[in-house]
Motif scaffolding. Structure first.
Motif, mmCIF file in Angstrom:
data_model
loop_
_atom_site.group_PDB
_atom_site.id
_atom_site.type_symbol
_atom_site.label_atom_id
_atom_site.label_comp_id
_atom_site.label_asym_id
_atom_site.label_seq_id
_atom_site.Cartn_x
_atom_site.Cartn_y
_atom_site.Cartn_z
ATOM 1 N N MET A 1 0.917 -1.009 0.172
ATOM 2 C CA MET A 1 0.112 -0.123 -0.190
ATOM 3 C C MET A 1 0.900 1.234 -0.082
ATOM 4 O O MET A 1 1.793 1.254 0.751
ATOM 5 C CB MET A 1 -1.015 0.028 1.250
ATOM 6 N N THR A 2 0.587 2.298 -0.782
ATOM 7 C CA THR A 2 1.026 3.503 -0.733
ATOM 8 C C THR A 2 0.850 4.407 0.637
ATOM 9 O O THR A 2 -0.116 3.931 1.200
ATOM 10 C CB THR A 2 0.681 4.519 -1.893
ATOM 11 N N GLU A 3 1.687 5.259 0.868
ATOM 12 C CA GLU A 3 1.485 6.359 2.146
ATOM 13 C C GLU A 3 0.072 6.926 2.084
ATOM 14 O O GLU A 3 -0.590 6.808 3.152
ATOM 15 C CB GLU A 3 2.666 7.077 1.954
ATOM 16 N N ASP A 4 -0.293 7.195 0.950
ATOM 17 C CA ASP A 4 -1.777 7.661 0.868
ATOM 18 C C ASP A 4 -2.704 6.831 1.226
ATOM 19 O O ASP A 4 -4.093 7.108 1.750
ATOM 20 C CB ASP A 4 -2.020 8.365 -0.528
ATOM 21 N N GLN A 5 -2.653 5.388 0.665
ATOM 22 C CA GLN A 5 -3.469 4.569 0.898
ATOM 23 C C GLN A 5 -3.638 4.045 2.449
ATOM 24 O O GLN A 5 -4.562 4.087 3.010
ATOM 25 C CB GLN A 5 -3.479 3.112 0.158
ATOM 26 N N ILE A 6 -2.373 3.961 3.003
ATOM 27 C CA ILE A 6 -2.471 4.004 4.526
ATOM 28 C C ILE A 6 -3.280 4.980 5.315
ATOM 29 O O ILE A 6 -4.081 4.753 6.275
ATOM 30 C CB ILE A 6 -1.098 3.669 4.949
ATOM 31 N N LYS A 7 -3.051 6.267 4.962
ATOM 32 C CA LYS A 7 -3.486 7.413 5.728
ATOM 33 C C LYS A 7 -5.023 7.176 5.564
ATOM 34 O O LYS A 7 -5.747 7.308 6.213
ATOM 35 C CB LYS A 7 -3.259 8.738 5.018
ATOM 36 N N PHE A 8 -5.667 7.084 4.177
ATOM 37 C CA PHE A 8 -7.123 6.739 4.119
ATOM 38 C C PHE A 8 -7.629 5.731 4.748
ATOM 39 O O PHE A 8 -8.763 5.734 5.335
ATOM 40 C CB PHE A 8 -7.092 6.749 2.431
ATOM 41 N N ARG A 9 -6.883 4.616 4.682
ATOM 42 C CA ARG A 9 -7.342 3.321 5.259
ATOM 43 C C ARG A 9 -7.493 3.667 6.790
ATOM 44 O O ARG A 9 -8.208 3.335 7.260
ATOM 45 C CB ARG A 9 -6.421 2.198 5.160
ATOM 46 N N ASN A 10 -6.574 4.114 7.609
ATOM 47 C CA ASN A 10 -6.595 4.589 8.964
ATOM 48 C C ASN A 10 -7.716 5.298 9.325
ATOM 49 O O ASN A 10 -8.587 4.996 10.154
ATOM 50 C CB ASN A 10 -5.265 4.916 9.629
ATOM 51 N N TYR A 11 -8.039 6.378 8.360
ATOM 52 C CA TYR A 11 -9.246 7.317 8.584
ATOM 53 C C TYR A 11 -10.602 6.609 8.303
ATOM 54 O O TYR A 11 -11.453 6.502 9.170
ATOM 55 C CB TYR A 11 -9.023 8.546 7.720
ATOM 56 N N LEU A 12 -10.430 5.827 7.294
ATOM 57 C CA LEU A 12 -11.485 5.017 7.012
ATOM 58 C C LEU A 12 -12.135 3.962 8.166
ATOM 59 O O LEU A 12 -13.390 3.925 8.623
ATOM 60 C CB LEU A 12 -11.576 4.207 5.956
ATOM 61 N N ILE A 13 -10.943 3.705 8.789
ATOM 62 C CA ILE A 13 -11.294 2.421 10.010
ATOM 63 C C ILE A 13 -11.784 3.200 10.919
ATOM 64 O O ILE A 13 -12.727 2.750 11.507
ATOM 65 C CB ILE A 13 -10.054 1.794 10.159
ATOM 66 N N SER A 14 -11.291 4.376 11.308
ATOM 67 C CA SER A 14 -11.880 4.996 12.613
ATOM 68 C C SER A 14 -13.444 5.593 12.245
ATOM 69 O O SER A 14 -14.289 5.503 13.070
ATOM 70 C CB SER A 14 -11.228 6.309 12.766
ATOM 71 N N ILE A 15 -13.687 5.986 11.097
ATOM 72 C CA ILE A 15 -15.138 6.275 10.432
ATOM 73 C C ILE A 15 -15.767 5.119 10.765
ATOM 74 O O ILE A 15 -17.065 5.142 11.345
ATOM 75 C CB ILE A 15 -15.143 6.910 9.306
ATOM 76 N N TYR A 16 -15.326 3.898 10.160
ATOM 77 C CA TYR A 16 -16.058 2.478 10.118
ATOM 78 C C TYR A 16 -16.313 2.193 11.493
ATOM 79 O O TYR A 16 -17.682 1.778 11.796
ATOM 80 C CB TYR A 16 -15.153 1.611 9.399
ATOM 81 N N GLN A 17 -15.592 2.302 12.318
ATOM 82 C CA GLN A 17 -15.741 1.882 13.818
ATOM 83 C C GLN A 17 -16.969 2.981 14.392
ATOM 84 O O GLN A 17 -17.735 2.415 15.203
ATOM 85 C CB GLN A 17 -14.691 1.984 14.636
ATOM 86 N N ASP A 18 -16.790 4.230 14.150
ATOM 87 C CA ASP A 18 -17.904 5.121 14.494
ATOM 88 C C ASP A 18 -19.193 5.065 13.988
ATOM 89 O O ASP A 18 -20.152 5.170 14.761
ATOM 90 C CB ASP A 18 -17.447 6.543 14.150
ATOM 91 N N GLN A 19 -19.096 4.300 12.980
ATOM 92 C CA GLN A 19 -20.502 3.883 12.470
ATOM 93 C C GLN A 19 -20.973 2.745 12.448
ATOM 94 O O GLN A 19 -21.719 1.961 11.677
ATOM 95 C CB GLN A 19 -20.445 4.347 10.782
ATOM 96 N N ARG A 20 -20.435 2.287 13.529
ATOM 97 C CA ARG A 20 -20.954 0.645 13.772
ATOM 98 C C ARG A 20 -20.578 -0.339 13.036
ATOM 99 O O ARG A 20 -21.459 -1.209 12.664
ATOM 100 C CB ARG A 20 -22.381 0.671 14.335
ATOM 101 N N ASN A 21 -19.403 -0.026 12.245
ATOM 102 C CA ASN A 21 -18.718 -1.436 11.365
ATOM 103 C C ASN A 21 -20.092 -1.460 10.097
ATOM 104 O O ASN A 21 -20.162 -2.444 9.530
ATOM 105 C CB ASN A 21 -18.801 -2.599 12.135
ATOM 106 N N ASP A 22 -20.412 -0.294 9.866
ATOM 107 C CA ASP A 22 -21.281 -0.262 8.620
ATOM 108 C C ASP A 22 -20.640 0.521 7.486
ATOM 109 O O ASP A 22 -20.527 1.682 7.643
ATOM 110 C CB ASP A 22 -22.757 0.330 9.092
ATOM 111 N N MET A 23 -20.128 -0.285 6.509
ATOM 112 C CA MET A 23 -19.410 0.380 5.265
ATOM 113 C C MET A 23 -20.366 1.520 4.557
ATOM 114 O O MET A 23 -19.832 2.688 4.402
ATOM 115 C CB MET A 23 -18.930 -0.657 4.544
ATOM 116 N N ILE A 24 -21.335 1.207 4.329
ATOM 117 C CA ILE A 24 -22.226 1.994 3.787
ATOM 118 C C ILE A 24 -22.505 3.487 4.452
ATOM 119 O O ILE A 24 -22.377 4.427 3.728
ATOM 120 C CB ILE A 24 -23.729 1.326 3.213
ATOM 121 N N ARG A 25 -22.664 3.223 5.718
ATOM 122 C CA ARG A 25 -22.885 4.508 6.506
ATOM 123 C C ARG A 25 -21.669 5.324 6.527
ATOM 124 O O ARG A 25 -21.455 6.602 6.500
ATOM 125 C CB ARG A 25 -23.327 3.928 7.867
ATOM 126 N N SER A 26 -20.530 4.337 6.672
ATOM 127 C CA SER A 26 -19.192 5.020 6.635
ATOM 128 C C SER A 26 -18.851 5.851 5.236
ATOM 129 O O SER A 26 -18.296 7.002 5.452
ATOM 130 C CB SER A 26 -18.013 4.152 6.720
#
Length: 67
Positions: A1-26
């Motif tokens: 993964m590129t550095e940009d992908q890692i940044k996006f992934r880490n942020y997406l994971i935090s949003i994903y957890q905030d949205q109760r593990n619902d990818m559509i909501r995230s």
């Protein structure tokens, strides 16, 4: 993964957890708040190609409840 992908992934994971593990909501949350994302996340997202963004989303989805 590129550095940009890692940044996006880490942020997406935090949003994903905030949205109760619902990818559509995230994804909807990110779309609704796109202009208010932290600058480095916003910039990283814009530098990624569609296949690179999809690879990040696929990885987070494969993590399921582990994220």
């Amino acid at each position: 993964m590129t550095e940009d992908q890692i940044k996006f992934r880490n942020y997406l994971i935090s949003i994903y957890q905030d949205q109760r593990n619902d990818m559509i909501r995230s994804i909807m949350w990110m779309a609704n708040h796109f202009n208010r994302l932290p600058h480095e996340i916003h910039a990283a997202y814009l530098r990624l190609s569609s296949p690179e963004r999809n690879a990040v989303i696929r990885e987070v989805c494969m993590m399921g409840g582990e994220a």
